[in-house]
Design an enzyme around this catalytic site. Structure first.
Site, PDB file in Angstrom:
ATOM      1  N   ASP A  11     -15.095  -1.861  -5.561  1.00  0.00           N
ATOM      2  CA  ASP A  11     -14.069  -0.934  -6.037  1.00  0.00           C
ATOM      3  C   ASP A  11     -13.825   0.065  -4.907  1.00  0.00           C
ATOM      4  OD1 ASP A  11     -12.739   1.268  -7.155  1.00  0.00           O
ATOM      5  OD2 ASP A  11     -13.592   0.862  -9.138  1.00  0.00           O
ATOM      6  N   TYR A  56       1.993   8.765  -9.531  1.00  0.00           N
ATOM      7  CA  TYR A  56       2.165   7.675  -8.555  1.00  0.00           C
ATOM      8  C   TYR A  56       2.932   8.182  -7.330  1.00  0.00           C
ATOM      9  CZ  TYR A  56       3.468   2.909  -7.014  1.00  0.00           C
ATOM     10  OH  TYR A  56       3.653   1.735  -6.310  1.00  0.00           O
ATOM     11  N   THR A  70       6.899  -8.742  -8.898  1.00  0.00           N
ATOM     12  CA  THR A  70       5.453  -8.975  -9.094  1.00  0.00           C
ATOM     13  C   THR A  70       5.112  -8.777 -10.568  1.00  0.00           C
ATOM     14  OG1 THR A  70       4.883  -6.652  -8.781  1.00  0.00           O
ATOM     15  CG2 THR A  70       4.839  -8.038  -6.811  1.00  0.00           C
TER      16      THR A  70
HETATM   17  P1  NAD Z   1      -0.810  -5.543  -8.539  1.00  0.00           P
HETATM   18  O1  NAD Z   1      -1.163  -4.653  -9.687  1.00  0.00           O
HETATM   19  O2  NAD Z   1      -0.208  -6.874  -8.842  1.00  0.00           O
HETATM   20  O3  NAD Z   1      -2.106  -5.786  -7.625  1.00  0.00           O
HETATM   21  C1  NAD Z   1      -2.948  -4.738  -7.205  1.00  0.00           C
HETATM   22  C2  NAD Z   1      -4.318  -5.290  -6.855  1.00  0.00           C
HETATM   23  O4  NAD Z   1      -5.138  -4.177  -6.486  1.00  0.00           O
HETATM   24  C3  NAD Z   1      -5.002  -5.996  -8.028  1.00  0.00           C
HETATM   25  O5  NAD Z   1      -5.554  -7.220  -7.625  1.00  0.00           O
HETATM   26  C4  NAD Z   1      -6.079  -5.013  -8.443  1.00  0.00           C
HETATM   27  O6  NAD Z   1      -7.220  -5.622  -9.033  1.00  0.00           O
HETATM   28  C5  NAD Z   1      -6.392  -4.324  -7.108  1.00  0.00           C
HETATM   29  N1  NAD Z   1      -7.030  -3.021  -7.323  1.00  0.00           N
HETATM   30  C6  NAD Z   1      -6.652  -2.037  -8.188  1.00  0.00           C
HETATM   31  N2  NAD Z   1      -7.528  -1.032  -8.143  1.00  0.00           N
HETATM   32  C7  NAD Z   1      -8.484  -1.359  -7.259  1.00  0.00           C
HETATM   33  C8  NAD Z   1      -9.665  -0.728  -6.803  1.00  0.00           C
HETATM   34  N3  NAD Z   1     -10.049   0.468  -7.294  1.00  0.00           N
HETATM   35  N4  NAD Z   1     -10.439  -1.351  -5.888  1.00  0.00           N
HETATM   36  C9  NAD Z   1     -10.074  -2.584  -5.398  1.00  0.00           C
HETATM   37  N5  NAD Z   1      -8.961  -3.234  -5.801  1.00  0.00           N
HETATM   38  C10 NAD Z   1      -8.190  -2.632  -6.727  1.00  0.00           C
HETATM   39  O7  NAD Z   1       0.139  -4.678  -7.598  1.00  0.00           O
HETATM   40  P2  NAD Z   1       1.302  -5.149  -6.570  1.00  0.00           P
HETATM   41  O8  NAD Z   1       2.601  -5.104  -7.281  1.00  0.00           O
HETATM   42  O9  NAD Z   1       0.913  -6.363  -5.854  1.00  0.00           O
HETATM   43  O10 NAD Z   1       1.302  -3.892  -5.571  1.00  0.00           O
HETATM   44  C11 NAD Z   1       0.515  -3.839  -4.386  1.00  0.00           C
HETATM   45  C12 NAD Z   1       0.755  -2.500  -3.699  1.00  0.00           C
HETATM   46  O11 NAD Z   1       2.147  -2.328  -3.467  1.00  0.00           O
HETATM   47  C13 NAD Z   1       0.323  -1.295  -4.537  1.00  0.00           C
HETATM   48  O12 NAD Z   1      -0.216  -0.304  -3.681  1.00  0.00           O
HETATM   49  C14 NAD Z   1       1.626  -0.824  -5.147  1.00  0.00           C
HETATM   50  O13 NAD Z   1       1.578   0.539  -5.490  1.00  0.00           O
HETATM   51  C15 NAD Z   1       2.601  -1.111  -4.018  1.00  0.00           C
HETATM   52  N6  NAD Z   1       4.007  -1.247  -4.465  1.00  0.00           N
HETATM   53  C16 NAD Z   1       4.392  -2.257  -5.299  1.00  0.00           C
HETATM   54  C17 NAD Z   1       5.743  -2.340  -5.682  1.00  0.00           C
HETATM   55  C18 NAD Z   1       6.264  -3.451  -6.567  1.00  0.00           C
HETATM   56  O14 NAD Z   1       7.475  -3.496  -6.818  1.00  0.00           O
HETATM   57  N7  NAD Z   1       5.432  -4.357  -7.062  1.00  0.00           N
HETATM   58  C19 NAD Z   1       6.651  -1.392  -5.237  1.00  0.00           C
HETATM   59  C20 NAD Z   1       6.210  -0.362  -4.416  1.00  0.00           C
HETATM   60  C21 NAD Z   1       4.886  -0.306  -4.031  1.00  0.00           C
END
Ligand code: NAD
Length: 450
Positions: free
Chosen positions: A259, A356, A391
């Protein structure tokens, strides 16, 4: 590809969307290491020594570089070098020449405007002209059609356009890697970095950590970094162990269940890299969470957990990385790389996301403030700010806001995880060595916060 984009690209759909004036999202040309950099001629506009240097870069990549094209010829790219403009009056003739070529662009074509940093001039007229180019570029991007993009390349005042760092950034904005990057200006500040021996394997020999690698954008980053030659250490929480193992097996990497909010996360990562690979070159802080609530309904748990995962853990891990010999080894041309995931919410704000947005704006501040520390180690730290990406996170949004968020961009569609991954991979490479402390949006020029 989402269902509407599929429909809009069918025979019936093309006709219907045109008749009804509906958005017409194109199928974007994405990066494929086995296809040419551009699928047609590139026109170079602007006469200066920097323009000659840019021509040299383009020719080295075997592109069909032209100063003129016939009126009916199709063009895959236009590069406009405006580094010598001194007053707003200097812009007209070149940009109008560019305008006269726009109808000849192929689908997913590229327009790149190269100019000097507005902040590099004290002269009001020169700064006005340079700032004008920035506004021009962002507006032009909104006029592009059929998946074409327009982006700016801003060179530091004293940076020679023949530098490899300029070539690296230019190649990124021309390539399919930047399919979902439009209306942005990318700042190249230094000559640091180097071009790869093999453009198909720019991360050959590197060891890269990707946090949150079990799914979504993190899984795509692991896949793309591996394709580009890196060995991957995938990090995720123990609860995601099974899917982490699946992703990591597919890239022949190693998994580390930790984590990232735990105080020993940084040391665990360093220890794993040391034991398994004896080196660590790239760290991608991708893990992130949302716990959305209006501020009036926000509780401590929602606020604290988002800040803890999205920014505080990154600050703590970076501290450990920069204190370690393994990561900070000063090696000219291939120093350490940190790439963090921000978000357009951190730039524009988003209702229900005060926590966020605070964390993601925090990432943008952190990379800006850490740039000098990385530079002293010949390294870089940058952020990528995704907009709407398809996603699991965005699939959970209610249907109507989701559809609006998708279409309200210059490319009329959401991005794919691979689009974010391609930008991360570029910033992780030696070719991006001139870019430091920056945040690059990968959002299709989403109207949110544009
Ligand atoms: P997601 O929720 O699909 O995946 C996030 C991953 O991070 C998961 O596998 C989760 O288990 C892991 N995670 C969460 N907390 C954790 C911790 N404490 N320690 C280790 N691992 C941990 O998210 P995503 O959509 O793939 O987004 C990835 C990144 O991109 C994030 O930082 C998100 O904020 C950013 N983001 C996503 C979008 C979007 O449209 N999906 C837009 C802007 C920014």
């Amino acid at each position: 590809m989402d269902t509407y984009t599929q429909f809009a690209n069918s025979m019936v759909g093309q006709q219907l969307t045109k008749t009804l004036g509906l958005p017409q999202p194109a199928v974007l040309r994405r990066y494929d290491p086995d296809t040419p950099l551009l699928p047609g001629p590139v026109v170079l506009l602007g006469a200066s020594s920097a323009s000659e240097a840019v021509a040299e870069h383009l020719l080295q990549w075997d592109l069909d570089v032209r100063r003129h094209v016939a009126p009916n010829e199709r063009i895959a790219g236009i590069v406009v070098v405006l580094d010598t403009v001194a007053t707003p009056g200097d812009l007209g003739s070149t940009v109008l020449e560019l305008g006269s070529l726009l109808r000849q662009l192929t689908p997913s074509a590229r327009v790149v405007i190269v100019f000097r940093d507005p902040g590099g001039s004290e002269d009001p007229a020169t700064r006005a002209a340079r700032q004008g180019i920035e506004g021009f570029t962002r507006s032009l991007a909104k006029e592009m059609r059929h998946g074409a993009t327009a982006n700016g390349l801003v060179l530091h005042e004293s940076l020679d356009a023949s530098a490899p760092s300029v070539a690296g950034a230019l190649r990124f904005v021309l390539s399919g890697r930047s399919a979902f990057v439009s209306g942005q200006v990318l700042r190249v500040s230094t000559v640091n970095g180097a071009l790869p021996g093999d453009w198909k394997r720019p991360l050959e020999g590197k060891v890269a950590v990707v946090t949150g690698a079990a799914r979504g954008i993190g899984a795509a980053i692991a896949t793309v970094l591996h394709r580009d030659g890196a060995q991957i250490i995938g990090v995720d929480v123990p609860a995601a162990g099974e899917s982490l193992a699946e992703v990591i097996n597919s890239v022949s990497g190693t998994a580390l269940q930790v984590d990232i909010t735990s105080p020993e996360a940084g040391q665990r990562i360093l220890q794993h890299a040391e034991e398994r690979y004896g080196r660590l070159d790239v760290v991608v802080h991708n893990a992130g969470i949302t716990r959305d609530k209006l501020l009036a309904n926000m509780d401590h748990h929602r606020w604290d957990s988002v800040l803890a995962v999205n920014i505080e853990s990154q600050l703590r891990i970076n501290h450990d990385l920069l204190a370690s010999e393994l990561f900070s080894r000063p090696e000219k041309g291939s120093g350490p790389r940190i790439v963090s995931l921000a978000s357009t919410s951190g730039i524009a704000g988003n209702r229900g996301q005060t926590n966020y947005a605070a964390s993601k704006a925090g990432v943008i501040g952190m990379v800006a403030a850490s740039a000098a520390q990385l530079e002293s180690r010949h390294g870089t730290i940058n952020a990528v700010a995704p907009g709407f990406i398809e996603t699991e996170m965005t699939a959970k949004m209610p249907a109507l806001p989701r559809e609006v968020a998708r279409r309200l961009s210059s490319l009329s569609q959401g991005g794919q995880p691979v689009d974010v991954a391609e930008t991360v991979a570029f910033l992780a490479s030696d070719a991006a060595g001139g870019i430091n402390g920056e945040t690059l949006r990968v959002c299709g020029q989403n109207l949110v916060g544009a």
